[in-house]
Scaffold this motif. Structure first.
Motif, PDB file in Angstrom:
ATOM      1  N   SER A 165      34.726  21.372  45.771  1.00 15.61           N
ATOM      2  CA  SER A 165      35.933  20.644  45.386  1.00 15.61           C
ATOM      3  C   SER A 165      37.012  20.761  46.467  1.00 15.61           C
ATOM      4  O   SER A 165      37.904  19.935  46.554  1.00 15.61           O
ATOM      5  CB  SER A 165      36.465  21.184  44.056  1.00 15.61           C
ATOM      6  OG  SER A 165      36.859  22.526  44.208  1.00 15.61           O
ATOM      7  N   ASP A 180      37.172  30.536  45.150  1.00 10.57           N
ATOM      8  CA  ASP A 180      36.517  29.291  44.728  1.00 10.57           C
ATOM      9  C   ASP A 180      35.136  29.211  45.385  1.00 10.57           C
ATOM     10  O   ASP A 180      34.744  30.087  46.165  1.00 10.57           O
ATOM     11  CB  ASP A 180      37.408  28.067  45.027  1.00 10.57           C
ATOM     12  CG  ASP A 180      37.611  27.794  46.518  1.00 10.57           C
ATOM     13  OD1 ASP A 180      36.948  28.425  47.357  1.00 10.57           O
ATOM     14  OD2 ASP A 180      38.444  26.923  46.839  1.00 10.57           O
ATOM     15  N   SER A 181      34.420  28.146  45.097  1.00  9.25           N
ATOM     16  CA  SER A 181      33.036  28.046  45.570  1.00  9.25           C
ATOM     17  C   SER A 181      32.946  28.088  47.096  1.00  9.25           C
ATOM     18  O   SER A 181      32.016  28.684  47.640  1.00  9.25           O
ATOM     19  CB  SER A 181      32.400  26.743  45.098  1.00  9.25           C
ATOM     20  OG  SER A 181      32.613  26.557  43.739  1.00  9.25           O
TER      21      SER A 181
HETATM   22  P1  13P Z   1      35.972  25.545  42.590  1.00  6.83           P
HETATM   23  O1  13P Z   1      35.053  25.424  43.765  1.00  6.83           O
HETATM   24  O2  13P Z   1      37.203  24.680  42.722  1.00  6.83           O
HETATM   25  O3  13P Z   1      36.305  26.949  42.309  1.00  6.83           O
HETATM   26  O4  13P Z   1      35.217  24.929  41.307  1.00  6.83           O
HETATM   27  C1  13P Z   1      34.006  25.430  40.843  1.00  6.83           C
HETATM   28  C2  13P Z   1      33.676  24.959  39.520  1.00  6.83           C
HETATM   29  O5  13P Z   1      32.647  25.233  38.970  1.00  6.83           O
HETATM   30  C3  13P Z   1      34.671  24.140  38.850  1.00  6.83           C
HETATM   31  O6  13P Z   1      34.262  23.854  37.574  1.00  6.83           O
END
Ligand code: 13P
Ligand code: SF4
Length: 304
Positions: free
Chosen positions: A130, A41-42
């Motif tokens: 998130s 994830d990010s």
């Molecule tokens: P995450 O950080 O949860 O992977 O989300 C990134 C994103 O672009 C969700 O649309």
């Protein structure tokens, strides 16, 4: 198939020659996630970009993610294989908007979602993803918070705090925002025993129906640990690749009719080959933007 195998071999060879690392977001095409050194994830990808010893980072995701890698590792070459892979939500707020919001709310601190341009990060106090937005809202030393750009994530965070969150109403993710309560009900009718996992970019009325509200990797980790066998997933369908691969005994269904982020799906294996071969598309940011934006990203990484 043979052609693809050849291409992958060439990518691996180039990757070695260039001392490169391939990072992929959890929404990337299966064949991209399969060859990546790391899919995540990010937040995970930001941490990896900050810590890697590689000379070159090939970022398979969207532009703001590659920019984040460049801000955290400015001395490295960061390549976005598909130059036009952009997150539409990141273009729904700009640096001028943030300056205007600060003027209107002089006591407020600014939290920017990682899905923002480097210029917006340069105007913000702390970044969040998130995976850590709620923790950061709770920890930040301010009673008033400007949160840009995702209005849904902001509304979700507001349910955890008495602090005043000033929501930027123009910002949302088109993939998550179009998932409805009706979509959830349809899924539940089909699989009444399934657990519902929802990404916090969804609307609050959908979030309220969730068994768990999680980032993409949060969902993947949860599924692994859970004893449940069926899961309804309210997010982009790229997430199914790892969920299925890592849990062959479990079943998954995405909620909603169209759950693809077209920008996340733009990157192909061919693009990765050309990225390494031709050094494209190189992320270039102004030094002053890198410096200001790194402040808010490093604040996030030390907060949580
Ligand atoms: P995450 O950080 O949860 O992977 O989300 C990134 C994103 O672009 C969700 O649309
Ligand atoms: Fe942006 Fe939404 Fe695509 Fe994520 S899924 S990159 S927030 S448009």
């Amino acid at each position: 198939m043979h052609k693809q195998k050849n291409l992958i071999e060439k990518i691996f060879k180039l990757k070695q020659q260039r001392r490169a690392i391939i990072l992929a977001h959890n929404y990337q095409r299966p064949e991209i996630q399969a060859i990546a050194d790391f899919a995540g994830d990010s937040l995970e990808l930001s941490r990896l970009a900050a810590e890697t010893k590689a000379d070159c980072i090939v970022f398979c995701g969207v532009r703001f993610m590659a920019e984040t890698a460049k801000i955290l590792s400015p001395q490295k070459t960061v390549l976005l294989p598909e130059y036009d892979a952009r997150c539409p939500m990141a273009s729904l707020v700009n640096a001028e908007d943030v300056r205007a919001l600060r003027k209107q709310h002089p006591k407020a601190k600014v939290i920017c979602y990682v899905n923002t341009t480097a210029e917006v990060k340069a105007e913000s106090d702390v970044c969040c993803t998130s995976a850590n937005a709620v923790q950061i809202i709770k920890k930040i030393d301010a009673e008033e918070i400007i949160f840009v750009p995702d209005r849904n994530l902001a509304a979700y965070c507001q349910t955890f705090t008495d602090k005043k969150i000033i929501i930027w109403d123009k910002g949302y993710c088109y993939v998550h925002d179009r998932i409805t309560m009706e979509d959830v009900n349809k899924g539940r009718n089909k699989w009444p025993e399934a657990l519902l996992l929802v990404h916090p970019e969804c609307r609050l009325e959908v979030i309220r129906l969730a068994d768990q509200v999680l980032s993409t990797t949060g969902m993947i980790d949860y599924v692994k640990k859970s004893k449940a066998k069926k899961f309804l997933v309210a997010t982009e369908d790229g997430i199914l690749y790892r969920m299925k691969k890592e849990n062959p005994d479990k079943e998954f269904m995405v909620v909603g009719s169209v759950n693809q982020c077209c920008n996340m799906k733009k990157t192909t294996l061919q693009d990765i080959f050309y990225a390494l071969h031709k050094n494209q598309t190189k992320i270039v940011l102004k030094d002053d933007v890198i410096q200001a934006a790194s402040y808010c990203l490093k604040a996030m990484l030390t907060y949580v």
